[in-house]
Scaffold this motif. Structure first.
Motif, PDB file in Angstrom:
ATOM      1  N   ALA A 184       0.961  -1.192   0.258  1.00  0.00           N
ATOM      2  CA  ALA A 184       0.032   0.236   0.070  1.00  0.00           C
ATOM      3  C   ALA A 184       0.931   1.179  -0.096  1.00  0.00           C
ATOM      4  O   ALA A 184       0.512   2.244  -0.808  1.00  0.00           O
ATOM      5  N   VAL A 185       1.678   1.138   0.950  1.00  0.00           N
ATOM      6  CA  VAL A 185       2.753   2.441   0.725  1.00  0.00           C
ATOM      7  C   VAL A 185       3.580   2.402  -0.396  1.00  0.00           C
ATOM      8  O   VAL A 185       3.815   3.594  -1.045  1.00  0.00           O
ATOM      9  N   LEU A 186       4.094   1.445  -1.362  1.00  0.00           N
ATOM     10  CA  LEU A 186       4.827   1.567  -2.358  1.00  0.00           C
ATOM     11  C   LEU A 186       3.787   2.127  -3.472  1.00  0.00           C
ATOM     12  O   LEU A 186       4.008   2.822  -4.281  1.00  0.00           O
ATOM     13  N   ALA A 187       2.429   1.670  -3.463  1.00  0.00           N
ATOM     14  CA  ALA A 187       1.607   2.286  -4.381  1.00  0.00           C
ATOM     15  C   ALA A 187       1.427   3.473  -4.159  1.00  0.00           C
ATOM     16  O   ALA A 187       1.255   4.337  -5.495  1.00  0.00           O
ATOM     17  N   LEU A 188       1.421   4.185  -2.817  1.00  0.00           N
ATOM     18  CA  LEU A 188       1.232   5.536  -3.053  1.00  0.00           C
ATOM     19  C   LEU A 188       2.717   6.193  -3.326  1.00  0.00           C
ATOM     20  O   LEU A 188       2.430   7.206  -4.052  1.00  0.00           O
ATOM     21  N   SER A 189       3.652   5.946  -2.822  1.00  0.00           N
ATOM     22  CA  SER A 189       4.771   6.232  -3.489  1.00  0.00           C
ATOM     23  C   SER A 189       5.148   6.435  -4.873  1.00  0.00           C
ATOM     24  O   SER A 189       5.910   7.123  -5.310  1.00  0.00           O
ATOM     25  N   GLN A 190       4.816   5.501  -5.491  1.00  0.00           N
ATOM     26  CA  GLN A 190       4.770   5.249  -7.182  1.00  0.00           C
ATOM     27  C   GLN A 190       3.741   5.983  -7.798  1.00  0.00           C
ATOM     28  O   GLN A 190       3.715   6.075  -8.873  1.00  0.00           O
ATOM     29  N   GLY A 191       2.894   6.472  -7.012  1.00  0.00           N
ATOM     30  CA  GLY A 191       1.775   7.221  -7.732  1.00  0.00           C
ATOM     31  C   GLY A 191       0.473   6.334  -8.399  1.00  0.00           C
ATOM     32  O   GLY A 191      -0.585   6.958  -8.851  1.00  0.00           O
ATOM     33  N   THR A 192       0.389   5.016  -7.902  1.00  0.00           N
ATOM     34  CA  THR A 192      -0.569   4.271  -8.340  1.00  0.00           C
ATOM     35  C   THR A 192      -2.005   4.573  -7.521  1.00  0.00           C
ATOM     36  O   THR A 192      -2.838   4.458  -8.008  1.00  0.00           O
ATOM     37  N   VAL A 193      -1.959   5.153  -6.314  1.00  0.00           N
ATOM     38  CA  VAL A 193      -2.910   5.389  -5.646  1.00  0.00           C
ATOM     39  C   VAL A 193      -2.409   6.830  -5.091  1.00  0.00           C
ATOM     40  O   VAL A 193      -1.319   7.199  -4.891  1.00  0.00           O
ATOM     41  N   ASP A 194      -3.572   7.639  -4.735  1.00  0.00           N
ATOM     42  CA  ASP A 194      -3.356   8.927  -4.426  1.00  0.00           C
ATOM     43  C   ASP A 194      -3.371   9.227  -2.797  1.00  0.00           C
ATOM     44  O   ASP A 194      -2.748  10.162  -2.349  1.00  0.00           O
ATOM     45  N   THR A 201       1.967   3.801  14.679  1.00  0.00           N
ATOM     46  CA  THR A 201       2.182   3.776  16.096  1.00  0.00           C
ATOM     47  C   THR A 201       2.849   5.086  16.582  1.00  0.00           C
ATOM     48  O   THR A 201       2.357   5.701  17.341  1.00  0.00           O
ATOM     49  N   SER A 202       3.743   5.254  15.905  1.00  0.00           N
ATOM     50  CA  SER A 202       4.473   6.698  16.375  1.00  0.00           C
ATOM     51  C   SER A 202       5.199   6.886  15.002  1.00  0.00           C
ATOM     52  O   SER A 202       5.555   6.069  13.880  1.00  0.00           O
ATOM     53  N   ASP A 203       5.998   8.052  14.542  1.00  0.00           N
ATOM     54  CA  ASP A 203       6.864   8.305  13.625  1.00  0.00           C
ATOM     55  C   ASP A 203       7.992   7.184  13.523  1.00  0.00           C
ATOM     56  O   ASP A 203       8.456   7.292  12.205  1.00  0.00           O
ATOM     57  N   ASP A 204       8.313   6.668  14.520  1.00  0.00           N
ATOM     58  CA  ASP A 204       9.670   5.769  14.553  1.00  0.00           C
ATOM     59  C   ASP A 204       8.947   4.143  14.273  1.00  0.00           C
ATOM     60  O   ASP A 204       9.936   3.376  14.166  1.00  0.00           O
ATOM     61  N   ASP A 205       7.636   3.956  14.499  1.00  0.00           N
ATOM     62  CA  ASP A 205       7.140   2.632  14.551  1.00  0.00           C
ATOM     63  C   ASP A 205       5.717   2.711  13.717  1.00  0.00           C
ATOM     64  O   ASP A 205       4.664   2.802  14.174  1.00  0.00           O
ATOM     65  N   SER A 206       6.180   2.393  12.536  1.00  0.00           N
ATOM     66  CA  SER A 206       5.136   2.147  11.325  1.00  0.00           C
ATOM     67  C   SER A 206       5.709   1.491  10.226  1.00  0.00           C
ATOM     68  O   SER A 206       6.885   1.172  10.101  1.00  0.00           O
ATOM     69  N   THR A 207       4.852   0.891   9.352  1.00  0.00           N
ATOM     70  CA  THR A 207       5.297   0.401   8.046  1.00  0.00           C
ATOM     71  C   THR A 207       6.160   1.319   7.292  1.00  0.00           C
ATOM     72  O   THR A 207       7.211   0.776   6.849  1.00  0.00           O
ATOM     73  N   LEU A 208       5.569   2.424   7.265  1.00  0.00           N
ATOM     74  CA  LEU A 208       6.381   3.598   6.461  1.00  0.00           C
ATOM     75  C   LEU A 208       7.643   3.772   7.065  1.00  0.00           C
ATOM     76  O   LEU A 208       8.761   3.626   6.256  1.00  0.00           O
ATOM     77  N   ALA A 209       7.858   3.595   8.490  1.00  0.00           N
ATOM     78  CA  ALA A 209       9.205   3.904   9.317  1.00  0.00           C
ATOM     79  C   ALA A 209      10.146   2.843   8.896  1.00  0.00           C
ATOM     80  O   ALA A 209      11.247   3.189   8.312  1.00  0.00           O
ATOM     81  N   GLN A 210       9.578   1.580   8.826  1.00  0.00           N
ATOM     82  CA  GLN A 210      10.283   0.387   8.403  1.00  0.00           C
ATOM     83  C   GLN A 210      11.070   0.414   7.081  1.00  0.00           C
ATOM     84  O   GLN A 210      12.077   0.014   6.945  1.00  0.00           O
ATOM     85  N   MET A 211      10.030   0.727   6.178  1.00  0.00           N
ATOM     86  CA  MET A 211      10.403   0.914   4.985  1.00  0.00           C
ATOM     87  C   MET A 211      11.436   1.767   4.486  1.00  0.00           C
ATOM     88  O   MET A 211      12.239   1.624   3.724  1.00  0.00           O
ATOM     89  N   LEU A 212      11.381   3.032   5.247  1.00  0.00           N
ATOM     90  CA  LEU A 212      12.313   3.960   4.981  1.00  0.00           C
ATOM     91  C   LEU A 212      13.535   3.459   5.430  1.00  0.00           C
ATOM     92  O   LEU A 212      14.705   4.086   5.001  1.00  0.00           O
ATOM     93  N   THR A 213      13.685   2.995   6.694  1.00  0.00           N
ATOM     94  CA  THR A 213      14.924   2.514   7.462  1.00  0.00           C
ATOM     95  C   THR A 213      15.561   1.605   6.411  1.00  0.00           C
ATOM     96  O   THR A 213      16.748   1.561   6.310  1.00  0.00           O
ATOM     97  N   LYS A 214      14.711   0.789   5.713  1.00  0.00           N
ATOM     98  CA  LYS A 214      15.426  -0.240   4.531  1.00  0.00           C
ATOM     99  C   LYS A 214      15.497   0.234   3.200  1.00  0.00           C
ATOM    100  O   LYS A 214      16.205  -0.441   2.267  1.00  0.00           O
ATOM    101  N   GLY A 215      15.150   1.753   3.271  1.00  0.00           N
ATOM    102  CA  GLY A 215      15.691   2.217   1.772  1.00  0.00           C
ATOM    103  C   GLY A 215      14.795   1.680   0.752  1.00  0.00           C
ATOM    104  O   GLY A 215      15.203   1.715  -0.486  1.00  0.00           O
TER     105      GLY A 215
END
Length: 311
Positions: A184-194, A201-215
């Motif tokens: 879902a985050v990938l689809a947003l980042s690539q413009g597939t969804v708006d 949970t927090s800025d440091d604890d979320s799927t988004l945070a984990q994906m950013l950490t992994k580049g």
């Protein structure tokens, strides 16, 4: 007359019985299967959970196999069939399992870094977009996770209903199930969804945070995206963290051993425990199935929305 010999003999019998009892589940369950819902891609789940599953194997004295489910329903149906003995559920998928008669009982859920045991469903947009609220997104594309995802489908629909949007498919141009929180985050980042629904949970604890950490998230020019490239436009009320559950029919000594292994893991194998959440969780909180009664009511409500739409 009770003699020392009788007392010692009795103690020996009890010790033998206790020892035999401790081995009972190992004979019946020489292997166990632990299934995880697809919060991220398969390789990510494997890397995150393999050390912990190895720890469980050691503590329980039987081989524990990790199963990465293709979707949330696979965990539900695997427990229904008895092929999965331990499962990491989302709150809504556990509620769905209980509603449909799966014999599964919750015994624990995660404790967050701040000591709380809940999280949120949020709607993310890209910070470069003009969207500031759900009102700005009529006719645009919404990315959801899975029909049985709590933060990625059921709570978002509940939140939309509170805003007067009773039919998401009618309000948005397209509603897409992406299959996992990462997708879902990938689809947003690539413009597939708006806009994308996800867990936070927090800025440091979320799927988004984990994906950013992994580049994992890149701009069009190949540069790494950052936290401030995304914006939350709506956050739900707190949701109880999803449960860890075992089959209701498992032997009591095995249930106790599983729970004990979970609760002791932060001290017995801190590295394996920390790997589960990139160090963002403090431990496991004892839980019971009744803790998700409120989620069951939420699922019933979302089901009623679907039925209204069908009629």
């Amino acid at each position: 007359m009770i003699t020392r010999r009788i007392v010692l003999a009795g103690a020996a019998v009890l010790a033998f019985a206790g020892s035999a009892s401790a081995q009972d589940y190992k004979a019946k369950y020489p292997e166990l299967t632990f299934a995880v819902v697809p919060a991220e891609n398969a390789s990510g789940v494997t890397e995150r959970w393999t050390p912990f599953v190895a720890y469980l194997s050691k503590e329980l004295g039987v081989k524990v196999n990790l199963r990465i489910a293709n979707d949330y329903a696979a965990v539900i149906e695997g427990q229904r069939a008895g092929n999965i003995q331990i499962a990491s559920y989302g709150s809504a998928s556990f509620a769905r399992a209980r509603l449909t008669g799966v014999k599964t009982d919750a015994f624990a859920n995660d404790i967050n870094a701040d000591g709380s045991t809940g999280y949120y469903s949020v709607f993310f947009v890209k910070a470069s977009s003009p969207y500031k609220s759900i009102d700005d997104l009529k006719g645009k594309n919404l990315g959801l996770v899975d029909p049985n995802s709590t933060s990625g489908n059921n709570v978002p629909r509940f939140e939309l209903d509170k805003m007067g949007i009773h039919d998401a498919e009618g309000y948005f141009g397209k509603v897409v199930f992406t299959g996992s929180h990462e997708n879902a985050v990938l689809a947003l980042s690539q413009g597939t969804v708006d806009v994308a629904a996800n867990q936070w949970t927090s800025d440091d604890d979320s799927t988004l945070a984990q994906m950013l950490t992994k580049g994992m998230l890149k701009n069009a020019d190949g540069s790494a995206m950052k936290k401030d490239d995304f914006r939350i436009i709506h956050k739900s009320a707190p949701i109880i963290n999803g449960p860890y559950a075992y089959n209701s029919d498992l032997p009591e000594d095995l249930k106790a051993a599983i729970a004990k292994a979970f609760f002791e893991s932060p001290t017995k194998d801190k590295a394996a425990f920390d790997r589960l959440s990139d160090g963002q969780k403090k431990g496991f909180h004892p839980a019971t199935t009744k803790d998700w009664d409120g989620t069951i009511e939420l699922i019933k409500f979302v089901d009623s929305l679907r039925k209204k739409k069908a009629t």
